[in-house]
Design an enzyme around this catalytic site. Structure first.
Site, PDB file in Angstrom:
ATOM      1  N   ARG A   1       9.971 -12.865 -14.242  1.00 59.92           N
ATOM      2  CA  ARG A   1       9.716 -11.701 -15.084  1.00 59.92           C
ATOM      3  C   ARG A   1      10.933 -10.778 -15.130  1.00 59.92           C
ATOM      4  O   ARG A   1      11.240 -10.179 -16.153  1.00 59.92           O
ATOM      5  CB  ARG A   1       8.502 -10.940 -14.539  1.00 59.92           C
ATOM      6  CG  ARG A   1       8.036  -9.826 -15.439  1.00 59.92           C
ATOM      7  CD  ARG A   1       6.841  -9.093 -14.847  1.00 59.92           C
ATOM      8  NE  ARG A   1       7.209  -8.380 -13.629  1.00 59.92           N
ATOM      9  CZ  ARG A   1       6.411  -7.570 -12.954  1.00 59.92           C
ATOM     10  NH1 ARG A   1       5.166  -7.375 -13.366  1.00 59.92           N
ATOM     11  NH2 ARG A   1       6.811  -6.956 -11.864  1.00 59.92           N
TER      12      ARG A   1
ATOM     13  N   CYS B   1      -5.673 -13.910  36.459  1.00 60.39           N
ATOM     14  CA  CYS B   1      -5.854 -14.458  37.808  1.00 60.39           C
ATOM     15  C   CYS B   1      -4.619 -14.304  38.683  1.00 60.39           C
ATOM     16  O   CYS B   1      -4.668 -14.601  39.870  1.00 60.39           O
ATOM     17  CB  CYS B   1      -6.239 -15.932  37.726  1.00 60.39           C
ATOM     18  SG  CYS B   1      -4.893 -16.981  37.183  1.00 60.39           S
TER      19      CYS B   1
ATOM     20  N   GLU C   1       1.199 -17.226 -12.476  1.00 60.24           N
ATOM     21  CA  GLU C   1       1.684 -16.799 -11.163  1.00 60.24           C
ATOM     22  C   GLU C   1       2.022 -18.021 -10.306  1.00 60.24           C
ATOM     23  O   GLU C   1       1.211 -18.935 -10.171  1.00 60.24           O
ATOM     24  CB  GLU C   1       0.580 -15.967 -10.487  1.00 60.24           C
ATOM     25  CG  GLU C   1       1.053 -15.068  -9.382  1.00 60.24           C
ATOM     26  CD  GLU C   1       1.511 -13.677  -9.861  1.00 60.24           C
ATOM     27  OE1 GLU C   1       1.714 -13.499 -11.096  1.00 60.24           O
ATOM     28  OE2 GLU C   1       1.676 -12.792  -9.011  1.00 60.24           O
TER      29      GLU C   1
ATOM     30  N   CYS D   1      -1.018 -20.374  31.779  1.00 61.77           N
ATOM     31  CA  CYS D   1      -1.390 -19.931  33.104  1.00 61.77           C
ATOM     32  C   CYS D   1      -1.600 -21.183  33.948  1.00 61.77           C
ATOM     33  O   CYS D   1      -2.315 -22.095  33.552  1.00 61.77           O
ATOM     34  CB  CYS D   1      -2.667 -19.112  33.056  1.00 61.77           C
ATOM     35  SG  CYS D   1      -3.410 -18.943  34.680  1.00 61.77           S
TER      36      CYS D   1
ATOM     37  N   LYS E   1      -7.602  -2.935  -7.750  1.00 62.62           N
ATOM     38  CA  LYS E   1      -7.038  -3.395  -6.479  1.00 62.62           C
ATOM     39  C   LYS E   1      -8.051  -3.375  -5.336  1.00 62.62           C
ATOM     40  O   LYS E   1      -8.864  -2.468  -5.231  1.00 62.62           O
ATOM     41  CB  LYS E   1      -5.845  -2.503  -6.104  1.00 62.62           C
ATOM     42  CG  LYS E   1      -4.667  -2.628  -7.063  1.00 62.62           C
ATOM     43  CD  LYS E   1      -3.666  -3.641  -6.540  1.00 62.62           C
ATOM     44  CE  LYS E   1      -2.380  -3.610  -7.322  1.00 62.62           C
ATOM     45  NZ  LYS E   1      -1.195  -3.488  -6.490  1.00 62.62           N
TER      46      LYS E   1
ATOM     47  N   LYS F   1      -6.616 -11.341  -9.224  1.00 66.77           N
ATOM     48  CA  LYS F   1      -5.210 -10.954  -9.336  1.00 66.77           C
ATOM     49  C   LYS F   1      -4.440 -11.651  -8.221  1.00 66.77           C
ATOM     50  O   LYS F   1      -4.481 -11.248  -7.060  1.00 66.77           O
ATOM     51  CB  LYS F   1      -5.050  -9.438  -9.234  1.00 66.77           C
ATOM     52  CG  LYS F   1      -3.618  -8.985  -9.473  1.00 66.77           C
ATOM     53  CD  LYS F   1      -3.530  -7.480  -9.567  1.00 66.77           C
ATOM     54  CE  LYS F   1      -2.124  -7.014  -9.899  1.00 66.77           C
ATOM     55  NZ  LYS F   1      -1.136  -7.372  -8.881  1.00 66.77           N
TER      56      LYS F   1
ATOM     57  N   ALA G   1       0.838  -1.203   0.000  1.00 70.61           N
ATOM     58  CA  ALA G   1       0.000   0.000   0.000  1.00 70.61           C
ATOM     59  C   ALA G   1       0.871   1.249   0.000  1.00 70.61           C
ATOM     60  O   ALA G   1       0.617   2.210  -0.728  1.00 70.61           O
ATOM     61  CB  ALA G   1      -0.927  -0.008   1.209  1.00 70.61           C
TER      62      ALA G   1
ATOM     63  N   LEU H   1       0.841  -4.165 -14.990  1.00 70.29           N
ATOM     64  CA  LEU H   1      -0.543  -3.787 -15.262  1.00 70.29           C
ATOM     65  C   LEU H   1      -0.792  -2.401 -14.685  1.00 70.29           C
ATOM     66  O   LEU H   1      -0.243  -2.046 -13.644  1.00 70.29           O
ATOM     67  CB  LEU H   1      -1.517  -4.755 -14.575  1.00 70.29           C
ATOM     68  CG  LEU H   1      -1.627  -6.172 -15.118  1.00 70.29           C
ATOM     69  CD1 LEU H   1      -2.382  -7.054 -14.134  1.00 70.29           C
ATOM     70  CD2 LEU H   1      -2.329  -6.169 -16.473  1.00 70.29           C
TER      71      LEU H   1
ATOM     72  N   TYR I   1       4.002   1.405  -1.011  1.00 74.00           N
ATOM     73  CA  TYR I   1       4.695   1.435  -2.297  1.00 74.00           C
ATOM     74  C   TYR I   1       3.784   2.065  -3.353  1.00 74.00           C
ATOM     75  O   TYR I   1       4.204   2.935  -4.117  1.00 74.00           O
ATOM     76  CB  TYR I   1       5.098   0.020  -2.700  1.00 74.00           C
ATOM     77  CG  TYR I   1       5.738  -0.043  -4.067  1.00 74.00           C
ATOM     78  CD1 TYR I   1       7.112   0.118  -4.209  1.00 74.00           C
ATOM     79  CD2 TYR I   1       4.961  -0.240  -5.208  1.00 74.00           C
ATOM     80  CE1 TYR I   1       7.701   0.075  -5.473  1.00 74.00           C
ATOM     81  CE2 TYR I   1       5.543  -0.281  -6.468  1.00 74.00           C
ATOM     82  CZ  TYR I   1       6.906  -0.127  -6.598  1.00 74.00           C
ATOM     83  OH  TYR I   1       7.474  -0.160  -7.838  1.00 74.00           O
TER      84      TYR I   1
END
Ligand SMILES: NC(=O)c1ccc[n+]([C@@H]2O[C@H](COP(=O)([O-])OP(=O)(O)OC[C@H]3O[C@@H](n4cnc5c(N)ncnc54)[C@H](O)[C@@H]3O)[C@@H](O)[C@H]2O)c1
Ligand SMILES: [Zn+2]
Length: 794
Positions: free
Chosen positions: A149, A424, A186, A439, A327, A128, A38, A87, A40
């Site tokens: 890629r 407790c 992918e 605990c 997105k 995606k 986000a 894209l 980036y």
């Protein structure tokens, strides 16, 4: 017409380029991003906007014009005959209508319509996938090369690693494939494989993967294919590259079908849609499904479906004009840690949780994130005040995946696991070799109340028939019961009231009211079962308390050796440790439990409520032989002093004091090697080590004093009697009758002989009854047995 950029503008553009290039390098080359996607995307968008407003700021090598990053090191290079592009992106904006909120998608669709002069064109719509793009080359149907890629022009040859990915066909199925075919898609890591990998890494105290995308990229780009093979990777095809010596269908959606037939996995969510409304409907539909999908997706992709139209639209520098990625809200966000707290689960597991400055993550405001366990906090080095990346994907609890150390406030100190339960106040204990802390509060810990009650009522514990999870939930939720002792105070009215509230709460028609009559039978039965549970055995009771590490067999050992509850409660840890099968951990858990004031109160309250034991006796005479000087000495680890030496000493010296008084010279005379005597002398001379020994010795004396001189002296009432049970008794189960008779000292035998004292016969008694009559053995009914039991049971 655009105004000239100011100095500030060009400085900002340069700074953005540096940050983006750094992020690209960490993400694409190192597979170890240090900012969220986000963030980036925000940086890239800001740079795009600046370059659009001032085209003179745009450099030829600007990251806005380039794809990914050129890989480096390790792998051979592969030049892509057809470039692998990125894209364009569309993000959600603030607005009331879909056209406002999805303005960028509307623009994209309108541009396609206008350029092609076609209304409502058909698009291939696909999820995606969030992984790593790769290209697979097939020659004559055989997989020959696979590449990443890279920067779109040149990628890395990862053929060997790709061969280990099961979803990638090494040979195409069916027929009709082109002579050369490049399939693009992918490589991803399924969420379950990612979670499993991280769970294992956390258990082994190893570095965890930040997210499935990094998991996929990092695993695929391992230089050793054996490592890639161990990480479970998956693959989905979504495009083709070079095609030679053959034809493909004329639309993208048809091509995907064809790829599926040739053996490639294609997302089952892929389909077609037309017009803006169709695209948005798809986006909404997949968005609603996003959490339930088995893999991470960061949006959906719309691609003009027909290839002729695609060719007409062409490309901009880094992306096609005929496709766009729409997105979703990001699954990772940056926020700050306001506190680190401990959460106690139903079974007592202590999990550190980060309290966060509220932040929207994938469409939900997140305020807490799990830190899994203390080791994970240490590994990530999360501190209060830190800026962290939180991830929320699927229905998994949000988690902290990374700390940004550069943004750490100066005063932040490393976090340490608290020593006591926040609910407790009992000690938090770590199970040996396990990452989890628990605990130790059991009964007194409100967080564990329900689980403790269910355990207490269980068949093999207090055996309260009918008190299942449903009632326990309601009893605790509505405040009727805090500890098991409260069960014995409940009245019929309490139960009916509780049930009414529970039904009301569920919104269901009260089951308690049937045909205008209040059903009470179930509550009467429950009260009866609770009352019946008051008469129990010591092992059942000890097991029911839910003391950590105390299973049924340990409870039996405790009862058999120590006889009564008072001795179990008061015997110190070192003595507990000499009992068979009770190691240090178990002994410390028992002693720790009874040292806790809250637990003592609960046990006292249970006794006050009328709990009694049919089998309580005195400490076992067997203890007499165990509790000697050798035991005391074995409990402390004096070097050079093995079990043989301690036994030797115990033969000569009845008490610790007599050993000390005799002194090392005498020990040697008794046969102890000199080195051992020296070590022991040094040990006993030290007041700090002598203390615990003295304590253990005192407790030992108390126990010894309580042991009856001769076992028979206690005079169990049915001692020497042999009894046979046969047939079905009207009220007692065979096991219960046996248990109660044995508690009184009788022997319960399976066959009738002359020595049998009497036979208890019920319904459908068979050959044993005949045998008894034949031998003239007395035959009793249950009523007479119950009289006998009532006479002798305390
Ligand atoms: N956190 C960081 O530091 C950092 C750095 C660089 C990039 N990034 C992330 O990477 C993105 C940019 O990377 P990008 O150039 O790969 O663009 P992109 O991820 O936005 O889109 C292109 C990629 O989408 C993938 N894809 C998934 N499903 C697809 C489908 N059905 N059809 C076609 N493609 C599909 C392919 O891998 C393709 O290469 C950013 O938006 C950001 O999320 C993050
Ligand atoms: Zn607790």
């Amino acid at each position: 017409m655009s105004p000239h950029p100011t100095d500030a503008d060009s400085q900002r553009a340069a700074a953005l380029r540096t940050s983006i290039e750094h992020a690209n390098y960490r993400y694409h080359v190192l597979d170890d991003p240090d900012i969220t996607d986000a963030e980036y995307d925000r940086l890239l968008r800001e740079l795009e906007a600046l370059e659009q407003a001032h085209p003179e700021l745009a450099t030829a090598d600007s990251p806005t014009r380039r794809v990914g990053a050129r890989a480096q090191g390790g792998f051979a290079e592969v030049r892509h005959a057809r470039p692998m592009l990125s894209l364009g992106n569309a993000f959600e904006q603030v607005g009331d209508t879909d056209r406002e909120r999805f303005h960028e998608v509307a623009e994209f669709e309108r541009r396609v319509e206008q350029t092609l002069d076609r209304r409502e064109p058909v698009f291939s719509v696909e999820p995606k996938l969030d992984g790593l793009a790769i290209s697979l080359r097939y020659e004559d149907g055989i997989f020959v090369q696979g590449a990443t890629r890279g920067d779109g022009e040149t990628g890395e040859d990862v053929t060997a690693n790709l061969r280990t990915v099961r979803a990638i066909p090494l040979r195409l199925r069916g027929k009709g494939w082109p002579q050369v075919l490049e399939v693009r898609g992918e490589v991803i890591m399924l969420r379950k494989d990612f979670e499993a990998f991280n769970a294992r890494a956390r258990a082994a105290d190893e570095k965890t993967l930040a997210n499935p995308r990094n998991g996929a990229a990092g695993s695929l780009r391992q230089l050793d294919p054996a490592i890639t093979a161990k990480r479970k990777l998956s693959f989905f095809a979504y495009a083709v590259g070079v095609v030679e010596g053959g034809e493909l269908p004329s639309t993208h959606s048809q091509t995907l079908k064809q790829l599926r037939d040739w053996g490639f996995p294609v997302s089952p969510e892929a389909g077609t849609a037309s017009g803006f409304a169709g695209l948005i409907a798809y986006y909404q539909r997949i968005g609603a499904k996003r959490d339930a999908l088995p893999y991470d997706i960061d949006g959906v992709v719309y691609k003009l479906d027909d290839y002729a139209g695609q060719r007409e639209l062409g490309f901009v520098s880094r992306a096609p004009r005929w496709a766009i990625a729409h997105k979703f809200p990001a699954q990772e966000q940056t926020t700050t840690v306001e506190a680190i707290e401990i959460q106690i689960g139903r079974t007592g597991a202590a999990t550190p949780v980060a309290r966060l400055a509220p932040v929207p993550v994938a469409g939900v405001i997140v305020t807490n994130a799990t830190l899994h366990n203390a080791d994970q906090v240490a590994r990530l080095d999360v501190r209060i005040g830190d800026t962290v990346i939180v991830r929320r994907a699927g229905d998994v609890i949000p988690e902290v995946v990374r700390v940004m150390p550069e943004q750490r406030p100066a005063h932040a100190t490393p976090w340490t696991m608290p020593t006591h339960c926040p609910v407790c106040g009992s000690a938090l204990l770590r199970e040996e070799g396990a990452a989890a802390w628990r605990c130790s509060g059991g009964l007194v810990c409100a967080a564990q109340r329900k689980e403790a009650l269910i355990h207490f009522a269980a068949r093999r514990a207090m055996d309260i028939d009918g008190l299942g999870e449903r009632f326990v939930d309601a009893l605790v939720d509505f405040g009727y019961v805090h500890t098991p002792a409260d069960l014995y105070r409940l009245s019929l009215d309490d139960f009916l009231e509780m049930k009414r509230r529970a039904d009301e709460h569920d919104g269901s028609t009260p089951e308690t009211v049937k045909a205008g009559k209040i059903a009470t039978k179930w509550a009467e039965n429950l009260i009866e079962a609770i009352t019946a549970s008051k008469r129990t055995t010591l092992p059942r009771f000890l097991f029911g308390l839910g003391i950590m590490h105390i299973g049924e067999s340990t409870a039996k050992t405790l009862a058999a050796w120590l006889g009564g509850l008072d001795f179990v409660r008061n015997t110190p840890e070192p003595i507990l440790r000499v009992l068979p099968d009770i190691g240090g951990e178990v002994a410390s858990s028992i002693a720790g439990f009874f040292a806790q004031a809250g637990n003592q109160q609960v046990v006292d309250a249970l006794l006050a409520a009328g709990i009694s034991f049919s089998d309580e006796t005195m400490p076992s005479p067997k203890l007499r032989g165990k509790l000697d000087l050798a035991v005391l000495l074995d409990m402390v680890k004096v070097s050079k002093l093995g079990p043989k030496s301690t036994q030797l000493l115990a033969q000569y010296y009845p008490t610790l004091q007599s050993l000390i008084d005799a002194g090392s010279a005498q020990w040697i005379v008794a046969g102890l090697p000199q080195a051992a005597a020296m070590h022991l002398a040094t040990y006993l001379a030290d007041a700090s080590t002598l203390g615990p020994l003295r304590e253990a010795e005192a407790a030992m004396h108390t126990l010894l004093a309580a042991i009856p001189q001769a076992a028979a002296a206690v005079g169990a009432p049915l001692e020497g009697k042999t009894i046979v049970l046969t047939g079905t008794l009207p009220t007692l189960s065979r096991d219960e009758a046996k248990e109660r008779l044995e508690a009184l000292g009788a022997k319960v035998s399976g066959s009738v002989s002359k020595k049998t004292s009497f036979v208890v016969a019920g319904e459908a008694a068979g050959s044993k009854l005949d045998k008894a009559q034949e031998l003239g053995v007395e035959v009793w009914d249950e009523a007479r047995l119950l009289e006998l039991l009532a006479e002798h049971e305390g």
